[in-house]
Design an enzyme around this catalytic site. Structure first.
Site, PDB file in Angstrom:
ATOM      1  N   GLU A  30       0.863  -1.187   0.000  1.00 27.35           N
ATOM      2  CA  GLU A  30       0.000   0.000   0.000  1.00 27.35           C
ATOM      3  C   GLU A  30       0.906   1.246   0.000  1.00 27.35           C
ATOM      4  O   GLU A  30       1.972   1.254   0.586  1.00 27.35           O
ATOM      5  CB  GLU A  30      -0.844  -0.027   1.278  1.00 27.35           C
TER       6      GLU A  30
ATOM      7  N   LYS B 151     -10.022   0.354  -2.113  1.00 27.16           N
ATOM      8  CA  LYS B 151     -10.157  -0.055  -0.708  1.00 27.16           C
ATOM      9  C   LYS B 151     -11.553   0.293  -0.174  1.00 27.16           C
ATOM     10  O   LYS B 151     -11.982   1.450  -0.252  1.00 27.16           O
ATOM     11  CB  LYS B 151      -9.092   0.661   0.112  1.00 27.16           C
TER      12      LYS B 151
ATOM     13  N   CYS C 170      -4.761  -3.726   3.160  1.00 31.61           N
ATOM     14  CA  CYS C 170      -4.453  -3.322   4.519  1.00 31.61           C
ATOM     15  C   CYS C 170      -5.581  -3.499   5.547  1.00 31.61           C
ATOM     16  O   CYS C 170      -5.918  -4.615   5.926  1.00 31.61           O
ATOM     17  CB  CYS C 170      -3.978  -1.863   4.482  1.00 31.61           C
TER      18      CYS C 170
END
Ligand SMILES: O=C(O)CNC(=O)[C@H](CS)NC(=O)CCC(=O)C(=O)O
Length: 329
Positions: free
Chosen positions: A88, A163, A205
């Protein structure tokens, strides 16, 4: 260049001995979890696809970050990887939301063009784990997406995932994270993507804290889950490895987690510990401290045999707790 080390299951130690090109520095070897020995391995290590997991310390300097990433990707290609994973915020980590927005670019901008050229030059697939993307709605919203971009070996964009869970948390002892100050949540999950290493499920993440997402990807056919990350210095030691191993065990997928490491600027540091976890929950590769990479072989025959021996997905009881949202296409 620091090369991490691989804890291989017994049947793969041989390839390590026979693979002089793989320079493994003397390191304390983790005790790999005992693996069921009844599973025969049909293919030798040599035929199994090799993936590289890159660990970097991104800063606000996009060009310097590109140089670091390009060096690791070229090393991954030299070592025979078919797919390299970047963390990321591989493109940059800014000092504040305003700088994040100022440095962000669209998918068809110059920076992503450099990475597509790199994938083409090296002839390997690239998982760009979190690109600060000015999306179609940038003019109206003035906010970005945290976009996981998958490139094939010709440099074409094969898939993008934005995300869906934004990290707005305040952990004592760790810099506050308020991702929604600059970023919009993604609207949807992406179906797993066929790659030379297997079917890859895209995530980023903080997404790893939501097992519904990983189970949905696994039910849609994923064999490799990805969690490119920039984990905090407090939650890292407490949760990072436990979460990754849990997601691997419950989905019976490989989990690949490329991570940011170290001090990005005076206000932010990341935990590192990039790793690959196999479907049994064994950490089979792990980066050392600092920028570098580690390598792991993806053994889908092992994955399939494990799923036969331990058919948890056939044992689910949706009559008691429902199914996971609407299935991915
Ligand atoms: O900031 C950027 O440029 C890119 N985005 C990130 O690095 C995000 C938000 S700050 N970091 C995380 O999600 C860490 C999650 C975490 O540490 C945990 O879940 O414990």
């Amino acid at each position: 260049m620091r090369l991490g080390f691989i804890i291989r299951p017994p049947h793969q130690f041989l390839s390590l001995l026979l693979c002089p090109g793989l320079r493994i520095p003397p390191l304390s070897v983790l005790c790999a979890q005992p693996r069921p020995r009844t599973m025969a391995v049909s293919s030798s290590s040599w035929e199994l696809p090799l993936v590289a997991v890159c660990q970097v310390t991104s800063t606000p300097d996009k060009q310097q970050n590109f140089k670091t990433c390009a060096e690791l990707v070229r090393e991954a290609a030299r070592l025979g990887a078919c797919l390299a994973f970047l963390p990321e915020a591989f493109d940059f980590i800014a000092r504040d939301p305003a700088e994040t927005l100022r440095l962000s670019e669209p998918l068809d901008g110059n920076l992503l063009g450099e990475y597509t050229q790199l994938a083409r030059e090296c002839g390997l697939w690239l998982s760009l784990g979190g690109f600060h993307e000015r999306g179609q709605d940038w003019e109206q919203t003035q906010k970005i997406y945290n976009c996981h971009v998958l490139l094939n070996s010709k440099g074409s964009v094969v898939a993008t995932y934005r995300k869906t869970h934004l990290c707005d948390v305040e952990i004592p002892g760790q810099e506050p994270m308020r991702e929604s100050n600059s970023t919009l949540p993604g609207p949807s999950l992406e179906s797993p993507v066929s790659t030379p290493a297997g079917k890859v499920g895209l995530a980023i993440c903080y997404d790893m804290r939501f097992p519904e997402l990983s189970l949905a990807l696994a039910q849609a056919g994923a064999e490799i889950l990805t969690y490119p990350s920039a984990f905090g210095s407090i939650t890292g030691p407490a949760h990072w490895e436990v979460l990754l191993r849990a997601r691997a065990i419950e989905t019976q997928c490989y989990v690949v987690a490329a991570a940011q490491y170290g001090c990005h600027h005076e206000k932010r540091a990341s935990y590192g510990h990039s790793m690959v976890v196999d479907p049994w929950g064994t950490v089979v590769a792990r980066c050392s401290e600092g920028p570098g990479l580690c390598l792991a072989r993806i053994d889908l025959n092992y994955l399939r045999q494990l799923r036969q021996h331990l058919p948890v997905f056939q044992h689910r009881r949706p009559d008691l707790y429902g199914n996971l949202g609407h299935p991915l296409s």
